[in-house]
Every structure is written in structure tokens, then in C-alpha cells.
Scaffold this active site. Structure first.
Site, PDB file in Angstrom:
ATOM      1  N   ASP A   1      -1.544 -19.496  -0.817  1.00 36.15           N
ATOM      2  CA  ASP A   1      -2.884 -19.833  -1.320  1.00 36.15           C
ATOM      3  C   ASP A   1      -2.901 -19.824  -2.850  1.00 36.15           C
ATOM      4  O   ASP A   1      -3.616 -20.609  -3.477  1.00 36.15           O
ATOM      5  CB  ASP A   1      -3.918 -18.844  -0.764  1.00 36.15           C
ATOM      6  CG  ASP A   1      -3.946 -18.865   0.753  1.00 36.15           C
ATOM      7  OD1 ASP A   1      -3.860 -19.954   1.328  1.00 36.15           O
ATOM      8  OD2 ASP A   1      -4.028 -17.774   1.364  1.00 36.15           O
TER       9      ASP A   1
ATOM     10  N   HIS B   1      -6.247 -14.732   4.698  1.00 29.37           N
ATOM     11  CA  HIS B   1      -5.481 -15.985   4.715  1.00 29.37           C
ATOM     12  C   HIS B   1      -5.909 -16.876   5.873  1.00 29.37           C
ATOM     13  O   HIS B   1      -5.115 -17.216   6.740  1.00 29.37           O
ATOM     14  CB  HIS B   1      -3.973 -15.690   4.772  1.00 29.37           C
ATOM     15  CG  HIS B   1      -3.154 -16.940   4.928  1.00 29.37           C
ATOM     16  ND1 HIS B   1      -3.078 -17.890   3.932  1.00 29.37           N
ATOM     17  CD2 HIS B   1      -2.419 -17.421   5.958  1.00 29.37           C
ATOM     18  CE1 HIS B   1      -2.323 -18.892   4.354  1.00 29.37           C
ATOM     19  NE2 HIS B   1      -1.922 -18.629   5.577  1.00 29.37           N
TER      20      HIS B   1
HETATM   21  P1  NAD Z   1       8.656 -23.142  13.496  1.00 34.88           P
HETATM   22  O1  NAD Z   1       8.248 -23.316  14.912  1.00 34.88           O
HETATM   23  O2  NAD Z   1       9.304 -24.273  12.786  1.00 34.88           O
HETATM   24  O3  NAD Z   1       9.655 -21.894  13.377  1.00 34.88           O
HETATM   25  C1  NAD Z   1       9.385 -20.675  13.970  1.00 34.88           C
HETATM   26  C2  NAD Z   1      10.714 -20.034  14.338  1.00 34.88           C
HETATM   27  O4  NAD Z   1      10.442 -18.785  14.923  1.00 34.88           O
HETATM   28  C3  NAD Z   1      11.533 -20.872  15.351  1.00 34.88           C
HETATM   29  O5  NAD Z   1      12.835 -21.098  14.843  1.00 34.88           O
HETATM   30  C4  NAD Z   1      11.552 -19.993  16.580  1.00 34.88           C
HETATM   31  O6  NAD Z   1      12.753 -20.093  17.323  1.00 34.88           O
HETATM   32  C5  NAD Z   1      11.391 -18.616  15.950  1.00 34.88           C
HETATM   33  N1  NAD Z   1      10.961 -17.598  16.880  1.00 34.88           N
HETATM   34  C6  NAD Z   1      10.039 -17.681  17.878  1.00 34.88           C
HETATM   35  N2  NAD Z   1       9.964 -16.512  18.522  1.00 34.88           N
HETATM   36  C7  NAD Z   1      10.825 -15.656  17.915  1.00 34.88           C
HETATM   37  C8  NAD Z   1      11.182 -14.303  18.125  1.00 34.88           C
HETATM   38  N3  NAD Z   1      10.638 -13.584  19.093  1.00 34.88           N
HETATM   39  N4  NAD Z   1      12.107 -13.767  17.313  1.00 34.88           N
HETATM   40  C9  NAD Z   1      12.668 -14.491  16.322  1.00 34.88           C
HETATM   41  N5  NAD Z   1      12.379 -15.781  16.088  1.00 34.88           N
HETATM   42  C10 NAD Z   1      11.466 -16.346  16.878  1.00 34.88           C
HETATM   43  O7  NAD Z   1       7.360 -22.632  12.711  1.00 34.88           O
HETATM   44  P2  NAD Z   1       7.166 -22.536  11.119  1.00 34.88           P
HETATM   45  O8  NAD Z   1       6.594 -23.809  10.636  1.00 34.88           O
HETATM   46  O9  NAD Z   1       8.385 -22.000  10.518  1.00 34.88           O
HETATM   47  O10 NAD Z   1       5.970 -21.448  11.053  1.00 34.88           O
HETATM   48  C11 NAD Z   1       6.212 -20.118  11.406  1.00 34.88           C
HETATM   49  C12 NAD Z   1       4.936 -19.292  11.274  1.00 34.88           C
HETATM   50  O11 NAD Z   1       4.509 -19.249   9.913  1.00 34.88           O
HETATM   51  C13 NAD Z   1       3.745 -19.825  12.061  1.00 34.88           C
HETATM   52  O12 NAD Z   1       3.071 -18.749  12.666  1.00 34.88           O
HETATM   53  C14 NAD Z   1       2.863 -20.437  11.003  1.00 34.88           C
HETATM   54  O13 NAD Z   1       1.499 -20.470  11.365  1.00 34.88           O
HETATM   55  C15 NAD Z   1       3.103 -19.478   9.867  1.00 34.88           C
HETATM   56  N6  NAD Z   1       2.705 -19.984   8.547  1.00 34.88           N
HETATM   57  C16 NAD Z   1       2.182 -19.084   7.685  1.00 34.88           C
HETATM   58  C17 NAD Z   1       1.780 -19.470   6.415  1.00 34.88           C
HETATM   59  C18 NAD Z   1       1.225 -18.457   5.464  1.00 34.88           C
HETATM   60  O14 NAD Z   1       0.706 -18.872   4.406  1.00 34.88           O
HETATM   61  N7  NAD Z   1       1.322 -17.167   5.711  1.00 34.88           N
HETATM   62  C19 NAD Z   1       1.915 -20.806   6.037  1.00 34.88           C
HETATM   63  C20 NAD Z   1       2.475 -21.705   6.925  1.00 34.88           C
HETATM   64  C21 NAD Z   1       2.862 -21.278   8.199  1.00 34.88           C
END
Ligand code: NAD
Length: 315
Positions: free
Chosen positions: A146, A173
């Protein structure tokens, strides 16, 4: 990095491989079976950071001796979804990963990226408490994206370099809990009230802007990896004793507004050392803060309630 093979996890790991201090060890874990391959790929980059990759039952091995754990594991949004819609899937993932951290590296600083951050961080706190290792100074919700977005949008608005802009973003957030304090930006007086409102709303909805632009292929990954790495590297600097390093983060930090609140924290050798007061805000910003309080309370309670249920079912 837990969730290291994902859309955020891979570029985040790459930035860390390129920027961690020489002699650091970078450990990648993901349920995706090709995670050791991601580590092999990164290991060919010539920096003095040793990389290893783990999957399956090897989570405890991945966490051995970790000082900082960054968690982007979970599922991301598709168009039409709010961050809250992710809760049920991501909450169990976070509970299990954080319990493993508590047992293997109880002193690690845990930085949670997985959404909904407003709920996953209080949930993590409950899991750490149940293991008897909770230290609020070592648990962070990563809300720094953000800040990056605000810096970018404000620099464009004012026609100045991104490097010269600092925008505090407090609250939480998601949606209206994201509160950019544009009144703190040099040049604020030049921006009309209407533009302030429009910019604030754009910052609050910037995640959705990416989700819609990616049209079903996920949410912010590259900008988030940049924000997550910037954040984690600052935590590392603090642990290494570098003075005066700060960033905005969603922590249990004694805010009057809500128990967990995004605010500027100063990093130190034991995690975040203290919170910096955000000072005087405009009437518009105060109305946003007042409006966010009940939403934050609901989100926090959701995390706490989930933790109670999960802990009773997963002894
Ligand atoms: P993605 O689906 O591309 O990647 C997520 C990864 O997590 C995958 O590789 C999956 O295999 C892995 N995973 C799932 N369960 C797991 C477990 N139990 N142990 C280990 N790994 C596991 O998703 P992404 O685009 O990388 O997003 C990930 C998260 O980040 C989402 O929850 C998204 O909403 C969040 N996010 C947060 C912000 C923020 O500002 N904080 C911004 C963008 C996204």
C-alpha cells in the site's frame, strides 16, 4: 519463504537471493513439488547467499535456524472476490505454517503476506500464544505494498520522482481500512480535495485494479514481491543492528484505534522495537480512521475465532 513457488514467492525469493547480506541462507518451501527446482535455478545466480528448496513433509527442515520467515503461501483473488473471500482456505494454511514456525524457529520474525492480512495476522498471534512463544515484536502483517502504490500514484500526481515521495499508510490492508495519509506528503496543498479523495480511493482499490487487469490469472505478484522483499530486508537490517530502519506494518502495537493496526514501526535486533506516532491528520483522514475501526475489529475477531476453532480441532 513459505509459498516460495508461487506468483509472489518466486520473484520475492529472487530479490532476496540478489540482496540479502553475504553469508545469508535462503530457504524455500512450498507444497508445489518443483520447489527444490526453483532453489536450484536461483542457486545459479552468483551471490553469496546459499539457497535450498523443500517441499512435502520437509517444512520443519526448511524452517531450521530461520531468523525471518516470510509467508506468501495460499490462494490469491480472482475478479469479483474480496480479500475476505480467501479467508477459509488461507486461514488453515497460515495456522499450520505458523504452528511449525513456533515449534522449529520460535524466535523468528514472521512476516505474513497471505490475505486477508487483517485476519491472518491476529490468527497467527493466537497460534503462537497456544504454543507459548508469542512475542508481538516478532509478528508482522506485510502492508507495505500500500505504501509503494501510494508513493507511485502521488509521485505521478505531483510530477516528481518516486524516490522523493514518502506516504504513510496506516489502518489495515483491505478496502476502506487502507488509510493513506496524503496530508503528510510535501506538495499536498497543491492537490484539490476531490483529487485527494480520488487518489485515496485508488490506493484503497489498487489491488482490485490488478486483479481485474489480470482477468482471472491472480492478483499483484511482482509489485508485491518488491514490497515483500523491501520489507523483509528491512527486518534483516534491524536484526543486524542497523539503526533507524522503519516501515509501515500491521502489528499488535498499542494503537488506540484497534488492537492490530498498520503503523510505522522501527526495526531492531528483537523485531520491531517501537511504533512511531502518525501525529496530526486531516479531518478527512480522521473520518477514514474512525470508519475503519469497526471493520478492523470484525476482521481481527474473525481471525481469533478461527484460531480457537482450529486449535480445538488440531491439537
Ligand atoms: P499463488 O497461488 O501464485 O501462490 C501461492 C503459493 O502458495 C503456491 O505456490 C502454492 O503452492 C503455495 N501454497 C499453498 N498452500 C501452501 C502450504 N500449505 N504451504 C506452502 N505453500 C503453499 O498466489 P500469490 O499470487 O503468490 O499470492 C499469495 C498470497 O498473497 C495470496 O493470499 C494473496 O492474496 C496474497 N497477497 C497479499 C498482498 C499483500 O499486500 N499483503 C498482495 C498481493 C497478494
Amino acid at each position: 519463504v513459505l509459498g516460495a513457488a508461487g506468483g509472489i514467492g518466486q520473484p520475492l525469493s529472487m530479490i532476496l537471493k540478489n540482496n540479502l547480506p553475504a553469508g545469508s541462507k535462503l530457504s524455500l518451501y512450498d507444497v508445489a513439488p518443483f520447489t527444490p527446482g526453483v532453489a536450484t535455478d536461483l542457486s545459479h545466480i552468483p551471490t553469496d547467499v546459499e539457497v535450498s528448496g523443500f517441499t512435502g513433509d520437509d517444512l520443519p527442515k526448511a524452517l531450521e535456524c530461520c531468523d525471518v520467515v516470510v509467508i506468501p503461501a495460499g490462494v490469491a483473488r480472482k475478479p469479483g472476490m474480496t480479500r475476505d473471500d480467501l479467508f477459509n482456505i488461507n486461514a488453515s494454511i497460515i495456522a499450520n505454517l505458523v504452528r511449525n514456525c513456533a515449534r522449529v524457529c520460535p524466535k523468528a520474525c514472521i512476516c505474513i503476506i497471505t490475505n486477508p492480512v487483517n485476519s491472518t495476522v491476529p490468527l497467527a498471534a493466537e497460534v503462537l500464544k497456544s504454543e507459548g512463544v508469542y512475542d508481538k515484536h516478532r509478528l508482522f502483517g506485510v502492508s507495505a505494498l500500500d505504501v509503494l502504490r501510494s508513493e507511485t500514484f502521488l509521485a505521478a500526481e505531483l510530477g516528481i520522482s518516486n524516490q522523493r515521495i514518502l506516504v504513510p499508510v496506516i489502518g489495515g490492508h483491505s478496502g476502506t481500512t487502507i488509510i493513506p495519509l496524503l496530508s503528510k506528503v510535501i506538495g499536498y496543498e497543491q492537490i484539490s480535495e476531490d483529487r485527494i479523495k480520488a487518489l485515496t480511493e485508488r490506493i484503497q482499490n489498487a489491488g482490485t485494479e490488478v486483479v481485474e487487469a489480470k482477468a482471472g490469472a491472480g492478483s499483484a505478484t511482482l509489485s508485491m514481491a518488491t514490497a515483500g522483499a523491501r520489507f523483509a530486508l528491512k527486518v534483516v537490517k534491524g536484526l543486524m543492528g542497523e539503526p533507524g530502519v522503519n516501515e509501515y506494518s500491521y502489528v499488535e502495537g498499542g494503537s488506540k484505534v484497534s488492537s492490530f493496526f498498520a503503523q510505522s514501526v522501527v526495526f531492531g535486533v528483537n523485531g520491531w522495537e517501537r511504533v512511531l506516532d502518525y501525529g496530526k491528520v486531516s479531518a478527512y483522514e480522521q473520518s477514514l480512521i474512525d470508519g475503519a475501526a469497526s471493520q478492523l475489529a470484525t476482521n481481527i475477531n474473525k481471525g481469533v475465532e478461527f484460531a480457537k476453532k482450529w486449535l480445538s480441532e488440531n491439537k
